[in-house]
Design a protein around this motif. Structure first.
Motif, PDB file in Angstrom:
ATOM      1  N   ASP A 113      33.539 -18.626   0.423  1.00 29.89           N
ATOM      2  CA  ASP A 113      33.493 -20.007  -0.012  1.00 29.89           C
ATOM      3  C   ASP A 113      32.119 -20.472  -0.622  1.00 29.89           C
ATOM      4  O   ASP A 113      32.110 -21.213  -1.645  1.00 29.89           O
ATOM      5  N   SER A 114      31.064 -20.014  -0.212  1.00 26.66           N
ATOM      6  CA  SER A 114      29.805 -20.337  -0.761  1.00 26.66           C
ATOM      7  C   SER A 114      29.361 -19.232  -1.820  1.00 26.66           C
ATOM      8  O   SER A 114      28.725 -19.668  -2.711  1.00 26.66           O
ATOM      9  N   ASP A 115      29.774 -18.082  -1.788  1.00 27.86           N
ATOM     10  CA  ASP A 115      29.435 -17.212  -2.945  1.00 27.86           C
ATOM     11  C   ASP A 115      30.891 -16.612  -3.469  1.00 27.86           C
ATOM     12  O   ASP A 115      31.531 -15.708  -2.472  1.00 27.86           O
ATOM     13  N   ARG A 116      31.115 -17.073  -4.405  1.00 28.23           N
ATOM     14  CA  ARG A 116      32.567 -16.873  -5.033  1.00 28.23           C
ATOM     15  C   ARG A 116      32.617 -15.257  -5.437  1.00 28.23           C
ATOM     16  O   ARG A 116      33.804 -14.465  -5.279  1.00 28.23           O
ATOM     17  N   ARG A 117      31.772 -14.566  -5.503  1.00 29.33           N
ATOM     18  CA  ARG A 117      31.500 -13.144  -5.990  1.00 29.33           C
ATOM     19  C   ARG A 117      31.768 -12.282  -4.438  1.00 29.33           C
ATOM     20  O   ARG A 117      32.275 -11.099  -4.489  1.00 29.33           O
ATOM     21  N   GLN A 118      31.546 -12.876  -3.319  1.00 27.65           N
ATOM     22  CA  GLN A 118      32.021 -12.258  -2.016  1.00 27.65           C
ATOM     23  C   GLN A 118      33.245 -11.996  -1.935  1.00 27.65           C
ATOM     24  O   GLN A 118      34.075 -12.974  -2.060  1.00 27.65           O
ATOM     25  N   ARG A 119      33.975 -10.781  -1.393  1.00 26.64           N
ATOM     26  CA  ARG A 119      34.917 -10.458  -0.970  1.00 26.64           C
ATOM     27  C   ARG A 119      35.168 -10.497   0.476  1.00 26.64           C
ATOM     28  O   ARG A 119      34.757  -9.707   0.849  1.00 26.64           O
ATOM     29  N   LEU A 120      36.024 -11.526   0.977  1.00 28.46           N
ATOM     30  CA  LEU A 120      36.232 -11.575   2.172  1.00 28.46           C
ATOM     31  C   LEU A 120      37.675 -10.832   2.588  1.00 28.46           C
ATOM     32  O   LEU A 120      38.694 -11.207   1.860  1.00 28.46           O
ATOM     33  N   LEU A 121      37.890 -10.254   3.546  1.00 28.66           N
ATOM     34  CA  LEU A 121      39.138  -9.392   4.049  1.00 28.66           C
ATOM     35  C   LEU A 121      40.024 -10.146   5.088  1.00 28.66           C
ATOM     36  O   LEU A 121      39.215 -10.477   6.288  1.00 28.66           O
ATOM     37  N   PHE A 122      41.092 -10.112   5.292  1.00 29.19           N
ATOM     38  CA  PHE A 122      42.060 -10.822   6.225  1.00 29.19           C
ATOM     39  C   PHE A 122      43.254  -9.897   6.380  1.00 29.19           C
ATOM     40  O   PHE A 122      43.732  -9.586   5.270  1.00 29.19           O
ATOM     41  N   ALA A 123      43.733  -9.713   7.630  1.00 25.91           N
ATOM     42  CA  ALA A 123      44.840  -9.027   7.671  1.00 25.91           C
ATOM     43  C   ALA A 123      46.081  -9.991   7.451  1.00 25.91           C
ATOM     44  O   ALA A 123      46.033 -11.249   7.967  1.00 25.91           O
ATOM     45  N   THR A 124      47.018  -9.308   7.142  1.00 25.83           N
ATOM     46  CA  THR A 124      48.206 -10.234   6.954  1.00 25.83           C
ATOM     47  C   THR A 124      49.263 -10.068   8.185  1.00 25.83           C
ATOM     48  O   THR A 124      48.853  -9.160   8.980  1.00 25.83           O
ATOM     49  N   PRO A 125      50.268 -10.872   8.375  1.00 25.12           N
ATOM     50  CA  PRO A 125      51.102 -10.535   9.527  1.00 25.12           C
ATOM     51  C   PRO A 125      51.525  -9.261   9.813  1.00 25.12           C
ATOM     52  O   PRO A 125      51.459  -8.787  10.677  1.00 25.12           O
ATOM     53  N   LYS A 126      51.856  -8.663   8.551  1.00 23.42           N
ATOM     54  CA  LYS A 126      52.107  -7.158   8.589  1.00 23.42           C
ATOM     55  C   LYS A 126      51.085  -6.109   9.015  1.00 23.42           C
ATOM     56  O   LYS A 126      51.304  -5.259   9.930  1.00 23.42           O
ATOM     57  N   GLY A 127      49.792  -6.399   8.521  1.00 24.85           N
ATOM     58  CA  GLY A 127      48.865  -5.711   9.000  1.00 24.85           C
ATOM     59  C   GLY A 127      48.665  -5.851  10.619  1.00 24.85           C
ATOM     60  O   GLY A 127      48.114  -5.020  11.141  1.00 24.85           O
ATOM     61  N   GLU A 128      48.542  -7.185  10.821  1.00 20.87           N
ATOM     62  CA  GLU A 128      48.365  -7.607  12.420  1.00 20.87           C
ATOM     63  C   GLU A 128      49.286  -6.760  13.307  1.00 20.87           C
ATOM     64  O   GLU A 128      49.174  -6.219  14.305  1.00 20.87           O
ATOM     65  N   ALA A 129      50.643  -6.680  12.543  1.00 17.14           N
ATOM     66  CA  ALA A 129      51.743  -5.986  13.269  1.00 17.14           C
ATOM     67  C   ALA A 129      51.632  -4.628  13.550  1.00 17.14           C
ATOM     68  O   ALA A 129      51.476  -3.897  14.603  1.00 17.14           O
ATOM     69  N   LEU A 130      50.969  -3.846  12.471  1.00 18.72           N
ATOM     70  CA  LEU A 130      50.495  -2.603  12.832  1.00 18.72           C
ATOM     71  C   LEU A 130      49.406  -2.326  13.778  1.00 18.72           C
ATOM     72  O   LEU A 130      49.521  -1.327  14.417  1.00 18.72           O
ATOM     73  N   VAL A 131      48.495  -3.148  13.640  1.00 21.98           N
ATOM     74  CA  VAL A 131      47.281  -2.960  14.614  1.00 21.98           C
ATOM     75  C   VAL A 131      47.763  -3.227  15.990  1.00 21.98           C
ATOM     76  O   VAL A 131      47.263  -2.352  16.797  1.00 21.98           O
ATOM     77  N   VAL A 132      48.587  -4.010  16.289  1.00 22.59           N
ATOM     78  CA  VAL A 132      49.029  -4.334  17.589  1.00 22.59           C
ATOM     79  C   VAL A 132      49.726  -3.267  18.155  1.00 22.59           C
ATOM     80  O   VAL A 132      49.665  -2.691  19.303  1.00 22.59           O
ATOM     81  N   LYS A 133      50.630  -2.403  17.225  1.00 21.83           N
ATOM     82  CA  LYS A 133      51.492  -1.353  17.580  1.00 21.83           C
ATOM     83  C   LYS A 133      50.540  -0.263  17.720  1.00 21.83           C
ATOM     84  O   LYS A 133      50.669   0.539  18.818  1.00 21.83           O
ATOM     85  N   LEU A 134      49.502   0.082  16.859  1.00 23.85           N
ATOM     86  CA  LEU A 134      48.552   1.033  17.231  1.00 23.85           C
ATOM     87  C   LEU A 134      47.786   0.874  18.449  1.00 23.85           C
ATOM     88  O   LEU A 134      47.516   1.906  19.195  1.00 23.85           O
ATOM     89  N   ALA A 135      47.458  -0.332  18.778  1.00 23.09           N
ATOM     90  CA  ALA A 135      46.512  -0.602  19.781  1.00 23.09           C
ATOM     91  C   ALA A 135      47.401  -0.523  21.284  1.00 23.09           C
ATOM     92  O   ALA A 135      46.598   0.032  22.081  1.00 23.09           O
ATOM     93  N   GLY A 136      48.559  -0.692  20.874  1.00 25.22           N
ATOM     94  CA  GLY A 136      49.522  -0.539  22.310  1.00 25.22           C
ATOM     95  C   GLY A 136      49.540   0.920  22.462  1.00 25.22           C
ATOM     96  O   GLY A 136      49.321   1.184  23.862  1.00 25.22           O
ATOM     97  N   LEU A 137      49.618   1.926  21.567  1.00 25.74           N
ATOM     98  CA  LEU A 137      49.819   3.227  21.887  1.00 25.74           C
ATOM     99  C   LEU A 137      48.132   3.767  22.463  1.00 25.74           C
ATOM    100  O   LEU A 137      48.280   4.388  23.753  1.00 25.74           O
ATOM    101  N   GLN A 138      47.143   3.181  22.129  1.00 27.43           N
ATOM    102  CA  GLN A 138      45.900   3.642  22.645  1.00 27.43           C
ATOM    103  C   GLN A 138      45.603   2.981  23.654  1.00 27.43           C
ATOM    104  O   GLN A 138      45.089   3.562  24.650  1.00 27.43           O
TER     105      GLN A 138
END
Length: 190
Positions: A113-138
């Motif tokens: 927002d303040s610096d357009r050169r900055q790259r902010l990363l966000f998980a998509t619902p697909k990414g969140e589902a993968l993380v939840v699956k892996l975290a469940g195993l662990q």
């Protein structure tokens, strides 16, 4: 096919590797190596990440993909620079993994927002589902390992693991994790 012939005059050392290596003795005054804990940590890590490795393999992903999508999911808006610091990997290593996760829709990248050169990363619902699956195993592995432990014993395990982390070079995510006890928290994606 080429034949490889060794001269008969070459002497083979018949000693075992243990006989060739100098004895493993600590420096004078240093504590004796904790072979038991060292090897337990090797095997615990192997099995802890191994559960997730089998799932990741089906997607053509590896451990680096797991770490990236995990931290991006848990800390939405994490910058690429901060992710490099957290993972302690090169920009080149992150670039290949991040590109694949972006191309396959597990992560999105937005300008700051303040610096357009900055790259902010966000998980998509697909990414969140993968993380939840892996975290469940662990989590299942952790729950199994802690079965029968009292609350104080489980806290001692957590305290031990926090003490193992190198605090000479703290990163922002680690600070957030350690401050979570004091009220701040990461995103819960369950």
């Amino acid at each position: 096919m080429t034949d490889i012939n060794f001269k008969a005059s070459v002497h083979r050392d018949e000693r075992t590797p243990a006989e060739l290596s100098p004895p493993l003795e600590p420096d004078a005054g240093a504590p004796a190596p904790r072979w038991d804990i060292i090897e337990l940590l090797f095997f615990a890590y192997r099995d802890f990440v191994g559960d997730a490795d089998h799932v990741l393999e089906a997607f053509g992903f590896g451990r680096a993909h797991h770490r990236v999508v995990h931290f991006v999911c848990r800390y939405p808006g994490l910058t690429v620079a901060d992710l490099l610091d957290v993972l302690r990997i090169t920009k080149q290593s992150l670039g290949r993994v991040l590109k694949q996760l972006l191309d396959e829709g597990y992560i999105v990248q937005k300008a700051g927002d303040s610096d357009r050169r900055q790259r902010l990363l966000f998980a998509t619902p697909k990414g969140e589902a993968l993380v939840v699956k892996l975290a469940g195993l662990q989590t299942d592995r952790i729950a199994h390992a802690l079965r029968g432990f009292g609350p104080g014993e489980a806290e001692a395990v957590s305290k031990f693991l926090r003490a193992m982390i190198d605090r000479d070079d703290p990163d922002k995510v680690l600070q957030t994790i350690l401050q979570a006890k004091a009220g701040a928290s990461a995103k819960d994606v369950t």
